[in-house]
Motif scaffolding. Structure first.
Motif, mmCIF file in Angstrom:
data_model
loop_
_atom_site.group_PDB
_atom_site.id
_atom_site.type_symbol
_atom_site.label_atom_id
_atom_site.label_comp_id
_atom_site.label_asym_id
_atom_site.label_seq_id
_atom_site.Cartn_x
_atom_site.Cartn_y
_atom_site.Cartn_z
ATOM 1 N N GLU A 242 -41.878 -27.418 -37.326
ATOM 2 C CA GLU A 242 -43.030 -26.535 -37.233
ATOM 3 C C GLU A 242 -44.321 -27.277 -37.561
ATOM 4 O OE1 GLU A 242 -40.225 -25.860 -38.645
ATOM 5 O OE2 GLU A 242 -39.463 -24.043 -37.660
ATOM 6 N N TYR A 243 -44.291 -28.090 -38.646
ATOM 7 C CA TYR A 243 -45.494 -28.831 -39.026
ATOM 8 C C TYR A 243 -45.872 -29.850 -37.950
ATOM 9 C CZ TYR A 243 -48.658 -31.886 -41.618
ATOM 10 O OH TYR A 243 -49.744 -32.637 -42.013
ATOM 11 N N LEU A 244 -44.889 -30.557 -37.421
ATOM 12 C CA LEU A 244 -45.177 -31.573 -36.404
ATOM 13 C C LEU A 244 -45.715 -30.937 -35.125
ATOM 14 C CD1 LEU A 244 -42.067 -33.853 -36.991
ATOM 15 C CD2 LEU A 244 -44.440 -34.362 -37.578
ATOM 16 N N LYS A 245 -45.280 -29.715 -34.848
ATOM 17 C CA LYS A 245 -45.833 -29.005 -33.697
ATOM 18 C C LYS A 245 -47.292 -28.650 -33.959
ATOM 19 C CE LYS A 245 -45.125 -24.929 -30.774
ATOM 20 N NZ LYS A 245 -44.298 -23.717 -30.543
ATOM 21 N N GLU A 246 -47.582 -28.166 -35.174
ATOM 22 C CA GLU A 246 -48.970 -27.858 -35.543
ATOM 23 C C GLU A 246 -49.827 -29.113 -35.465
ATOM 24 O OE1 GLU A 246 -49.506 -25.955 -39.286
ATOM 25 O OE2 GLU A 246 -48.016 -24.399 -38.886
ATOM 26 N N HIS A 247 -49.290 -30.226 -35.941
ATOM 27 C CA HIS A 247 -50.010 -31.507 -35.896
ATOM 28 C C HIS A 247 -50.384 -31.866 -34.465
ATOM 29 C CE1 HIS A 247 -50.602 -35.880 -36.029
ATOM 30 N NE2 HIS A 247 -49.644 -35.958 -35.124
ATOM 31 N N ALA A 248 -49.419 -31.766 -33.565
ATOM 32 C CA ALA A 248 -49.678 -32.118 -32.168
ATOM 33 C C ALA A 248 -50.718 -31.191 -31.556
ATOM 34 C CB ALA A 248 -48.374 -32.058 -31.371
#
Length: 510
Positions: A488-494
């Motif tokens: 979830e965090y890596l998706k937000e980052h992208a």
């Protein structure tokens, strides 16, 4: 029928807000003459007890979101996401947004701690919507503290005064991952874009204050000038992660917020610590104690004590966190792969106040450091903010176990993680242990084991780091390190960096 009634009440409030925008003299004269005393009885300002903050004839604190609906709707505010308003932008408040996200499956229902916090935020939202013009929240209007400066003694003596005290803010404190920041942001986003409002991380706020102070050298009271500048930009100030560890910050905060509160600032903040525990054990703390008293006077102090760490619920099984033999080599290979063929080379990043940070290897928005090059050098939050304004991904090699031998490095690492998390940057690292193992030797004084005299125990305790600030901060850092490697965090980052005005070329999900 209930939805229609809410929509009608919401439109009524919207018409009142619009009327006060278009005809401020009506709001400041006739409305104040007719209902000023009644409003003051219903919503006393800056009273020492939160229990006195409601109408004498209002019902007790709602026990559930359903009861909250009845309470808030009875006062003429829409509390349902389906009560849409046409014309000027108007939103029903954080309570309705919270329900909308639950209905959409974005949040889990049933967290009574978050619900109680939402009720406090909704209460403040109502107060601000009611008093927004009077306290100068609208951009382009004079602030409450700037009014009534002229007109002569007779005019000021006989005419109603439009200067109005600001409502009390909120200080939300509790454990890591309980949703404090999410709820504060939900509240902030529901307020009109045309208002003087600001949302900032505590580290960034203090860096901004120090930068303004540098420009105000030579003034009789530079902190008053800084407070005036801040108040002109933001009457509502939302500060995330209030945590005082620096003696310079501690000495500034008391006088700065004395000026800010006098200028009508409404403060909403989140913290891991109750106000009385802020800067505990710090140098010259006696000078800091008056700030704690002001904070408790001007803010409702509300705990959010949910036992659930929502960051860990979304933790991914794999990520960019490497341990064991070959971890460093794996990190370097991944770093090179992320460059998409671009050559990695040393560079320099510009940071605030004219400082520069040397980056050993960089390319395609990614930076690679050895741990000692970032956390054992005389660097601070300003350098880290500059780093993540230039790079979306940090690869950090050889993160050690923390103890008494590297206390300063532990503090820098905690600050680095805070700044990185605030910027939604991606973190790749090799480490000596899991996030929990990194801080196993860091404890508060209350949790420190009794000292023993046996030789084996003396050797074992030699590297034990007893530090209250780090002891409290470590839970937040461990939780964030776990979340930063979740899908979830890596998706937000992208999404955050790909949607930027100048997107980085090498951003992608894990």
């Amino acid at each position: 029928m209930r939805v229609v009634a809410r929509a009608v009440r919401a439109r009524g409030l919207q018409r009142e807000v619009s009327r006060r925008r278009c005809h401020p003299q009506v709001a400041s004269c006739s409305a104040d003459v007719q209902s000023h005393d009644r409003h003051r009885k219903c919503y006393p300002v800056a009273e020492p007890r939160a229990e006195q903050w409601r109408c004498a004839d209002s019902p007790a604190h709602p026990r559930s979101l359903h009861d909250a609906h009845q309470s808030f709707a009875a006062r003429g505010l829409a509390t349902s996401a389906d009560a849409s308003i046409s014309g000027d932008e108007y939103k029903a408040g954080p309570l309705a947004e919270y329900e909308r996200r639950i209905a959409a499956g974005e949040l889990k229902s049933g967290d009574e701690y978050q619900e109680r916090t939402l009720m406090e935020l909704q209460e403040l939202y109502e107060n601000l919507m009611r008093d927004g013009y009077d306290i100068g929240l609208e951009k382009g209007t004079p602030r409450s503290s700037q009014r009534n400066s002229g007109g002569g003694w007779l005019f000021r003596h006989f005419m109603p005064q439009s200067k109005k005290p600001s409502p009390r803010g909120l200080y939300l404190y509790g454990g890591v991952g309980t949703g404090k920041t999410m709820l504060m942001d939900m509240f902030y986003e529901q307020l009109p874009e045309t208002w003087r409002k600001g949302r900032v991380h505590f580290h960034d706020f203090m860096l901004n204050v120090h930068s303004r102070l540098q420009r105000s050298r030579g003034m009789a009271d530079p902190l008053e000038l800084v407070a005036e500048e801040i108040a002109e930009e933001s009457i509502l100030l939302c500060i995330d992660e209030f945590m005082v560890t620096d003696v310079a910050d501690a000495l500034i905060l008391n006088r700065l917020f004395d000026h800010l509160f006098k200028k009508g600032i409404v403060l909403v903040s989140t913290s891991n610590r109750v106000p009385d525990k802020l800067y505990e054990g710090g140098l010259q703390r006696d000078f800091f104690l008056p700030f704690i008293a002001k904070l408790k006077e001007r803010c409702v102090v509300h705990p959010i004590s949910s036992p659930t760490d929502y960051r860990r619920l979304t933790a991914a099984e794999t990520g960019y966190y490497f341990m064991g033999p070959g971890a460093s080599e794996t990190l370097h290979k991944l770093f090179i792969a992320e460059l998409d063929g671009e050559e990695a080379k040393p560079t320099t990043a510009e940071v605030i106040m004219g400082r520069k940070l040397k980056v050993p290897l960089a390319g395609a928005g990614c930076a690679l450091f050895q741990f000692h090059e970032l956390c054992e050098m005389p660097l601070g939050a300003a350098d880290f903010f500059g780093l993540f304004k230039n790079f979306h991904t940090l690869a950090l090699d050889n993160v050690p176990i923390f103890g008494a031998h590297n206390r300063t490095s532990a503090y820098r690492f905690v600050t680095l993680v805070d700044v990185m998390y605030e910027h939604r940057a991606r973190f790749m690292c090799s480490a000596e242990g899991t996030p929990k193992e990194l801080f196993d030797k860091v404890v508060t004084r209350a949790d420190a084991p009794p000292k023993t005299k046996t030789r084996a125990n003396l050797l074992e305790d030699a590297d034990l780091l007893v530090d209250d600030e780090l002891g409290f901060a470590k839970d937040r850092t461990m939780s964030r390190l776990t979340e930063m490697h979740s899908k979830e965090y890596l998706k937000e980052h992208a999404e955050a960096h790909m949607s930027a005005e100048h997107p980085f070329s090498a951003v992608r999900e894990a």
